[in-house]
Design a protein around this motif. Sequence first.
Motif, PDB file in Angstrom:
ATOM      1  N   ARG A   1       0.823  -1.219   0.000  1.00  0.00           N
ATOM      2  CA  ARG A   1       0.000   0.000   0.000  1.00  0.00           C
ATOM      3  C   ARG A   1       0.852   1.261   0.000  1.00  0.00           C
ATOM      4  NH1 ARG A   1      -5.331  -0.732   0.411  1.00  0.00           N
ATOM      5  NH2 ARG A   1      -6.131  -2.725   1.168  1.00  0.00           N
ATOM      6  N   MET A   2       1.951   1.264   0.762  1.00  0.00           N
ATOM      7  CA  MET A   2       2.819   2.437   0.798  1.00  0.00           C
ATOM      8  C   MET A   2       3.442   2.703  -0.578  1.00  0.00           C
ATOM      9  SD  MET A   2       2.539   3.845   3.693  1.00  0.00           S
ATOM     10  CE  MET A   2       3.899   5.021   3.612  1.00  0.00           C
ATOM     11  N   ALA A   3       3.825   1.630  -1.270  1.00  0.00           N
ATOM     12  CA  ALA A   3       4.415   1.784  -2.605  1.00  0.00           C
ATOM     13  C   ALA A   3       3.408   2.354  -3.585  1.00  0.00           C
ATOM     14  CB  ALA A   3       4.937   0.437  -3.103  1.00  0.00           C
ATOM     15  N   LEU A   4       2.178   1.844  -3.547  1.00  0.00           N
ATOM     16  CA  LEU A   4       1.147   2.331  -4.462  1.00  0.00           C
ATOM     17  C   LEU A   4       0.746   3.763  -4.126  1.00  0.00           C
ATOM     18  CD1 LEU A   4      -1.082  -0.887  -4.757  1.00  0.00           C
ATOM     19  CD2 LEU A   4       0.691  -0.077  -6.333  1.00  0.00           C
ATOM     20  N   LEU A   5       0.689   4.084  -2.836  1.00  0.00           N
ATOM     21  CA  LEU A   5       0.395   5.458  -2.429  1.00  0.00           C
ATOM     22  C   LEU A   5       1.489   6.427  -2.878  1.00  0.00           C
ATOM     23  CD1 LEU A   5      -1.047   5.021   1.183  1.00  0.00           C
ATOM     24  CD2 LEU A   5      -2.210   6.072  -0.758  1.00  0.00           C
ATOM     25  N   ALA A   6       2.732   5.955  -2.901  1.00  0.00           N
ATOM     26  CA  ALA A   6       3.855   6.802  -3.318  1.00  0.00           C
ATOM     27  C   ALA A   6       3.813   7.097  -4.813  1.00  0.00           C
ATOM     28  CB  ALA A   6       5.179   6.137  -2.955  1.00  0.00           C
ATOM     29  N   GLY A   7       3.050   6.293  -5.561  1.00  0.00           N
ATOM     30  CA  GLY A   7       2.914   6.566  -6.993  1.00  0.00           C
ATOM     31  C   GLY A   7       3.351   5.454  -7.920  1.00  0.00           C
ATOM     32  N   ALA A   8       3.827   4.339  -7.356  1.00  0.00           N
ATOM     33  CA  ALA A   8       4.249   3.222  -8.212  1.00  0.00           C
ATOM     34  C   ALA A   8       3.052   2.682  -8.991  1.00  0.00           C
ATOM     35  CB  ALA A   8       4.862   2.109  -7.368  1.00  0.00           C
ATOM     36  N   GLU A   9       3.284   2.379 -10.258  1.00  0.00           N
ATOM     37  CA  GLU A   9       2.217   1.830 -11.094  1.00  0.00           C
ATOM     38  C   GLU A   9       2.218   0.308 -11.120  1.00  0.00           C
ATOM     39  OE1 GLU A   9       3.120   5.916 -12.601  1.00  0.00           O
ATOM     40  OE2 GLU A   9       4.366   4.147 -12.293  1.00  0.00           O
ATOM     41  N   GLY A  10       3.283  -0.303 -10.575  1.00  0.00           N
ATOM     42  CA  GLY A  10       3.373  -1.753 -10.601  1.00  0.00           C
ATOM     43  C   GLY A  10       4.045  -2.288  -9.357  1.00  0.00           C
ATOM     44  N   TYR A  11       3.772  -3.556  -9.051  1.00  0.00           N
ATOM     45  CA  TYR A  11       4.373  -4.208  -7.886  1.00  0.00           C
ATOM     46  C   TYR A  11       4.612  -5.658  -8.261  1.00  0.00           C
ATOM     47  CZ  TYR A  11       5.319  -4.738  -2.863  1.00  0.00           C
ATOM     48  OH  TYR A  11       5.917  -4.925  -1.639  1.00  0.00           O
ATOM     49  N   MET A  12       5.885  -6.032  -8.365  1.00  0.00           N
ATOM     50  CA  MET A  12       6.256  -7.356  -8.849  1.00  0.00           C
ATOM     51  C   MET A  12       7.246  -8.002  -7.872  1.00  0.00           C
ATOM     52  SD  MET A  12       7.452  -8.257 -12.739  1.00  0.00           S
ATOM     53  CE  MET A  12       8.646  -6.902 -12.775  1.00  0.00           C
ATOM     54  N   LEU A  13       7.133  -9.300  -7.699  1.00  0.00           N
ATOM     55  CA  LEU A  13       8.026 -10.025  -6.792  1.00  0.00           C
ATOM     56  C   LEU A  13       9.291 -10.467  -7.526  1.00  0.00           C
ATOM     57  CD1 LEU A  13       5.371 -12.213  -4.945  1.00  0.00           C
ATOM     58  CD2 LEU A  13       6.340 -10.024  -4.214  1.00  0.00           C
ATOM     59  N   LYS A  14      10.391 -10.549  -6.792  1.00  0.00           N
ATOM     60  CA  LYS A  14      11.668 -10.944  -7.399  1.00  0.00           C
ATOM     61  C   LYS A  14      11.670 -12.393  -7.869  1.00  0.00           C
ATOM     62  CE  LYS A  14      14.719  -7.563  -5.213  1.00  0.00           C
ATOM     63  NZ  LYS A  14      15.846  -7.328  -4.297  1.00  0.00           N
ATOM     64  N   SER A  15      10.704 -13.148  -7.403  1.00  0.00           N
ATOM     65  CA  SER A  15      10.596 -14.544  -7.829  1.00  0.00           C
ATOM     66  C   SER A  15       9.969 -14.672  -9.227  1.00  0.00           C
ATOM     67  CB  SER A  15       9.755 -15.334  -6.824  1.00  0.00           C
ATOM     68  OG  SER A  15       8.472 -14.738  -6.660  1.00  0.00           O
ATOM     69  N   THR A  16       9.535 -13.555  -9.801  1.00  0.00           N
ATOM     70  CA  THR A  16       8.913 -13.574 -11.133  1.00  0.00           C
ATOM     71  C   THR A  16       9.919 -14.026 -12.191  1.00  0.00           C
ATOM     72  OG1 THR A  16       7.506 -11.712 -10.480  1.00  0.00           O
ATOM     73  CG2 THR A  16       7.670 -12.175 -12.839  1.00  0.00           C
ATOM     74  N   LYS A  17       9.481 -14.899 -13.105  1.00  0.00           N
ATOM     75  CA  LYS A  17      10.338 -15.332 -14.199  1.00  0.00           C
ATOM     76  C   LYS A  17      10.651 -14.151 -15.119  1.00  0.00           C
ATOM     77  CE  LYS A  17       8.650 -20.112 -14.346  1.00  0.00           C
ATOM     78  NZ  LYS A  17       7.978 -21.135 -15.186  1.00  0.00           N
ATOM     79  N   VAL A  18      11.834 -14.168 -15.704  1.00  0.00           N
ATOM     80  CA  VAL A  18      12.262 -13.050 -16.550  1.00  0.00           C
ATOM     81  C   VAL A  18      11.320 -12.855 -17.736  1.00  0.00           C
ATOM     82  CG1 VAL A  18      14.097 -12.184 -18.046  1.00  0.00           C
ATOM     83  CG2 VAL A  18      14.668 -13.239 -15.864  1.00  0.00           C
ATOM     84  N   SER A  19      10.851 -13.951 -18.334  1.00  0.00           N
ATOM     85  CA  SER A  19       9.941 -13.824 -19.472  1.00  0.00           C
ATOM     86  C   SER A  19       8.652 -13.112 -19.077  1.00  0.00           C
ATOM     87  CB  SER A  19       9.616 -15.206 -20.042  1.00  0.00           C
ATOM     88  OG  SER A  19       9.039 -16.044 -19.036  1.00  0.00           O
ATOM     89  N   SER A  20       8.140 -13.464 -17.888  1.00  0.00           N
ATOM     90  CA  SER A  20       6.933 -12.817 -17.382  1.00  0.00           C
ATOM     91  C   SER A  20       7.224 -11.370 -16.990  1.00  0.00           C
ATOM     92  CB  SER A  20       6.392 -13.589 -16.178  1.00  0.00           C
ATOM     93  OG  SER A  20       5.262 -12.948 -15.630  1.00  0.00           O
ATOM     94  N   MET A  21       8.406 -11.145 -16.429  1.00  0.00           N
ATOM     95  CA  MET A  21       8.808  -9.800 -16.046  1.00  0.00           C
ATOM     96  C   MET A  21       8.837  -8.876 -17.258  1.00  0.00           C
ATOM     97  SD  MET A  21      12.308  -8.661 -14.052  1.00  0.00           S
ATOM     98  CE  MET A  21      12.017  -9.851 -12.739  1.00  0.00           C
ATOM     99  N   ALA A  22       9.387  -9.357 -18.363  1.00  0.00           N
ATOM    100  CA  ALA A  22       9.456  -8.561 -19.584  1.00  0.00           C
ATOM    101  C   ALA A  22       8.060  -8.216 -20.085  1.00  0.00           C
ATOM    102  CB  ALA A  22      10.239  -9.316 -20.653  1.00  0.00           C
TER     103      ALA A  22
END
Length: 202
Positions: free
Chosen positions: A90-111
């Motif tokens: 919530r703090m990240a989204l309130l600060a203005g971030a448009e996305g929130y992704m976990l580091k466990s995300t596969k690179v293909s999905s990240m792209a």
Amino acid sequence: MKILIVDDDPLVCQSLRLLLSREPDMEVIATANDGTAAIECCERTPPDIILMDIRMPGVDGIQATRQIKQNWPKVRIMMLTTFQDEHNIRMALLAGAEGYMLKSTKVSSMAQQLRALSSGSSVVDVNVLKTLMLSEKKNRSDLTPRENDILELVALGCSNREIAEQLFISEGTLRNTLSIILDKLELRDRTQLAIYYWKRSL
């Protein structure tokens, strides 16, 4: 698509730079190890997208996101973190971030998610959404309908007297109910109650 990677772990920066640079439409123009360095990179050459870690020494990712969005509102920011707790999300989204992704995300999905972010979509990892939904469900069920009514009136800035008059209860009953609400939500005072209400309404 010009990308800035911000993480206090040099290995993470190097790995992401190598992997994302293989994508034909992506160019990693710089890496930074803290929020201050990220802001300095934006001053030199604003990227299209920033992959931003949350926990960093000095200026953290949330503080940096807030400052960057104030100065370069067109820069799109994707939080990339191991933290999946409601507060950080919530703090990240309130600060203005448009996305929130976990580091466990596969690179293909990240792209793919970065492309979606670049095209103007907001992107939040499905596991992060589950965290928010479960938290919202829990918080709502913690309070009775009357307690939710009181919470809303507190958030709107009503005094104890005004709330008591609107809900046809005594001020003593109201004070007791406010104490119960604060205990349930593990908050300290009316100010935190108001902040909680507006964050929950995102």
